[in-house]
Design an enzyme around this catalytic site. Structure first.
Site, PDB file in Angstrom:
ATOM      1  N   TYR A 124      30.376  -5.939  62.855  1.00 52.57           N
ATOM      2  CA  TYR A 124      30.556  -4.900  61.849  1.00 52.57           C
ATOM      3  C   TYR A 124      29.738  -5.057  60.571  1.00 52.57           C
ATOM      4  CZ  TYR A 124      34.178  -3.352  64.978  1.00 52.57           C
ATOM      5  OH  TYR A 124      34.843  -2.902  66.090  1.00 52.57           O
ATOM      6  N   PHE A 402      46.735  -3.886  61.635  1.00 47.33           N
ATOM      7  CA  PHE A 402      46.701  -2.581  62.291  1.00 47.33           C
ATOM      8  C   PHE A 402      45.608  -2.576  63.351  1.00 47.33           C
ATOM      9  CE2 PHE A 402      44.191  -2.522  58.419  1.00 47.33           C
ATOM     10  CZ  PHE A 402      42.982  -2.010  58.817  1.00 47.33           C
TER      11      PHE A 402
END
Length: 402
Positions: A124, A402
């Protein structure tokens, strides 16, 4: 020329997207009972799919949220999750296309920052995400864990419905006080507190003082063998713990450490500066394991993000930012104790947007990144000046997975 296109998913495509995502992690599809909970977490317009000839080959989604930044402000935030590309389509530009489309959608929706939890750490950075907070795992041996103090307030067990109501209210009040925390969307609570089988549901303890609730603990107990020779200890897992005051925090930890017939207490994803060991007579009963990266932060709107947080006293610094995926962010920013402005001056230090994200919450200094050649130094004293301005008094931590 690409051989795929990116589309916003609709309700009829959510389950296929979730199945694809799970397959990239080598998990089977979710069963019908679990899907009832997961379906609630898909919101219109927040999930994207990559298609090749109408066949779904990749997906990504984001939850609407907000983030607390240094100085007390809370900014619009997108919580990125469920990123996956089908294994026969990897390394063909699918993920890059999904990221470009998602970042553009964040700009359009007014999100100032985005974060994710990275399954792999080398993916990322190229999309502008940088590590901005860390966490640790704590493991306490209860046979040696004699507390130095006793519970001062009242800690009571509550049923799941009441506990969720109290926890949600306290979290909304308490969490934004710490830099790096995020707002939890409604489906987060249902997915994390309510399981398809009731025996998997966690327990909730609430701490109160002077008749007012001021902290909560969500925990699970994994039964083992009471015969220690079998080496299957009963473990209490701290799932979620938040408190309004240090006194409430201490009482909730003391409660967790005092539950009978438990051999060890384990807490994953806790702050690196949480002083659990100082509650114990024998500090060595508390071991810290696996300090890891937590928040991968993306500054979607660099001017808004820099302008939202506060800075300490110090000599101004000119920071040059490079952003390939969102080029509107590229430029020079003058940062001072009085705020931030975009200028045409030559920068004194230059860095990519992912590196700036790592410094943004204060978890790593400009000097550290300069020493490791993660940024370009034009003026030798610029990193030290930036360090002084960006310094924070508390280590950033999110505390929400999450």
């Amino acid at each position: 020329m690409t051989d795929h296109d990116i589309r916003v998913l609709d309700d009829s495509q959510y389950r296929a997207a979730h199945t694809l995502f799970r397959s990239t992690l080598h998990h089977p599809p979710t069963n019908d009972d679990a899907w009832k909970f997961i379906r609630e977490s898909y919101e219109p317009g927040r999930a994207l799919g990559a298609f090749a000839e109408d066949e779904l080959i990749g997906t990504v989604q984001a939850f609407p949220s907000r983030m607390a930044v240094p100085g007390g402000a809370v900014v619009p935030h997108a919580a990125v999750s469920r990123v996956g590309v089908r294994s026969d389509w990897t390394r063909r530009g699918v993920l890059s296309a999904l990221q470009r489309a998602q970042l553009r959608s964040f700009v359009e929706s007014g999100d100032v920052v985005a974060t994710l939890r990275a399954t792999e750490s080398l993916i990322y950075g190229r999309f502008g995400y940088g590590v901005a907070s860390r966490y640790r795992t704590v493991r306490v041996d209860r046979s040696r864990a004699v507390p130095r103090t006793r519970i001062a307030g009242r800690v009571r067990l509550v049923d799941l419905e009441a506990g969720e109501r109290i926890a949600r209210s306290l979290y909304e009040e308490v969490a934004p006080r710490r830099v790096g925390t995020i707002g939890r969307w409604p489906a987060w609570w249902s997915m994390n507190l309510h399981r398809p089988t009731p025996e998997d549901n966690p327990r909730i303890a609430v701490r109160s003082s002077a008749g007012q609730d001021d902290g909560f603990l969500v925990y699970k107990v994994k039964p083992g063998a009471h015969d220690v020779s079998e080496k299957k200890p009963t473990t209490l897992e701290v799932v979620d713990l938040w408190a309004r005051t240090p006194e409430a925090w201490a009482d909730l930890w003391l409660f967790a450490l005092g539950v009978d017939l438990v051999a060890e207490v384990v807490a994953f994803g806790r702050p690196v500066d949480e002083p659990v060991e100082w509650l114990l007579g024998d500090r060595r009963a508390c071991k810290s394991f696996g300090e890891e990266d937590e928040t991968w932060l993306r500054l979607v709107d660099v001017p808004a993000a820099l302008g939202a947080r506060t800075y300490r006293d110090g000599v101004p610094v000119l920071i040059g930012v490079r952003d390939t995926y969102l080029p509107d962010n590229t430029g020079t920013y003058r940062v001072s104790a009085d705020g931030v402005s975009r200028v045409s001056d030559a920068p004194e230090v230059v860095l990519d947007v992912d590196t700036l994200a790592s410094t943004y919450l204060g978890d790593v200094s400009f000097s550290t990144l300069a020493a490791t050649r993660r940024l370009d130094v034009v003026e030798p004293d610029a990193p030290a000046r930036a360090d002084a301005l960006f310094a924070v008094s508390e280590t950033p931590w999110c505390g929400t997975y999450f």
